[in-house]
Design a protein around this motif. Sequence first.
Motif, short mmCIF file in Angstrom:
data_model
loop_
_atom_site.label_atom_id
_atom_site.label_comp_id
_atom_site.label_asym_id
_atom_site.label_seq_id
_atom_site.Cartn_x
_atom_site.Cartn_y
_atom_site.Cartn_z
N ASP A 163 44.71 -15.92 60.02
CA ASP A 163 45.06 -15.13 61.20
C ASP A 163 46.37 -14.38 60.96
N LYS A 164 46.82 -13.66 62.01
CA LYS A 164 48.02 -12.83 61.93
C LYS A 164 47.92 -11.85 60.76
N SER A 165 46.73 -11.30 60.58
CA SER A 165 46.47 -10.38 59.47
C SER A 165 45.99 -9.05 60.04
N ASP A 166 46.88 -8.08 60.10
CA ASP A 166 46.55 -6.79 60.70
C ASP A 166 45.68 -5.93 59.79
N SER A 167 45.74 -6.17 58.50
CA SER A 167 44.97 -5.35 57.56
C SER A 167 44.49 -6.21 56.40
N THR A 168 43.51 -5.66 55.68
CA THR A 168 42.93 -6.36 54.53
C THR A 168 42.91 -5.43 53.33
N ALA A 169 43.43 -5.92 52.21
CA ALA A 169 43.42 -5.15 50.96
C ALA A 169 42.20 -5.54 50.13
N TYR A 170 41.66 -4.56 49.39
CA TYR A 170 40.50 -4.83 48.53
C TYR A 170 40.53 -3.87 47.35
N PHE A 171 39.81 -4.23 46.29
CA PHE A 171 39.73 -3.38 45.11
C PHE A 171 38.65 -2.31 45.36
N SER A 172 39.11 -1.08 45.53
CA SER A 172 38.18 0.01 45.83
C SER A 172 37.60 0.65 44.58
N LYS A 173 38.20 0.40 43.44
CA LYS A 173 37.71 1.00 42.19
C LYS A 173 37.92 0.00 41.06
#
Length: 401
Positions: A163-173
Amino acid sequence: MNKNVITIVVIVIAIISIAITIDYNSNRTVDWTESFNEKSNKPYGVSVLYKELPKLFKEQKVKTIYYTPYNYFYANSEDGYGDHIAEGNYLLIGNSDYLDDADIEELLIFAGQGNTLFMSDYTFPKKLLDTLQLMVDVIKNKDSISKLSFTDATLKAKNSNIDKSDSTAYFSKIDIENFTVLGYTNDDPNSINFLNVPFEEGNIYLHLEPKIFTNYNILKDNRYRYTEGALSYLPNATIYFDSYTKYLNSQYGDAEKKSQLSWFLEQPSFKWAWYLTIILTLLFMVFNAKRRQRIIPIVKPLENTTVGFVKTISNLYYETEDHKNLIEKKITYFLEKIRSDYNLDTTTLNDEFITKLSQKSGKKKESVQKTITFINWLRTKNEFFEENLLKLNKHIEEFYS
């Protein structure tokens, strides 16, 4: 001590104790700064993880690194001047933006030599992403909750929410061929957040949610199980824990540091306790203005401040990390003592000098040669580290032991 003084002291202690009890629960604040500091017990410190590492990696050393990877790994390599060759796992949680190109190159060399690099952050330095042919993007979360999942079926039970996670990072390439997807977010296999990239003879693990390793998440529910699952990919070897930026930034929270008295007066109950203490002190002074006997002053003897002065100056050099200055002075004083004790010329520190010093001092020639050789080596260097200073001090102490 008369009865009036005892009464005043008891009243003051009682008032402050009551104020502390009343105010304890009404004015508590939580610092949610993401420090990722291994000594911080705040929600987003990593002290719990740091203390548990010896249990996760049994019978292995945990070395806390307060230097940049470039300085540390170059020193502790086959061609370096450190006290060991660095081998094992390099673990970095958060704050990877301090790494420059030289640091990245040294980390890649470390991994390529059969070691393991594990980094968890919201993104990584451009040099690293370009080398591994990766790109990272960020998406907003609808309800400030992310779900972290493993691809390995045996680790599914360790999946966790955060929780308390406003955004999520991911590998787009991901353009590299030999990689393994280890995890993803929000039940979307395309939203990859955990990768293993084989690099030459070693491995690089990249993870995009560092908060899962913090005190708050490890201690909340069963989220610690995800941390165990993520770190289970690392071999049971020495852990090098990156603390360079955490060591430099020892203060977390407000940018402007407030005085203790300012914070004190912002708390209502403490403020009145402080005012009452002042009023009672003034009343005590008024009613005890006339004393029966003049106070006899205590005359302290003069102190020998020489040792204190030396300690102050040495601490000043040490705390400012002026290693070069300290090393030069220690060498100068060591050679001066040799000249005065053994009446030897220290202009040229060659084999003849080593033989004479060994004969006059009664020390083994091998021990003397080791000390003088290290001093000659230091004189050829322009840049010094703490390890150099400590090693020189050890040689000098062994000479006089």
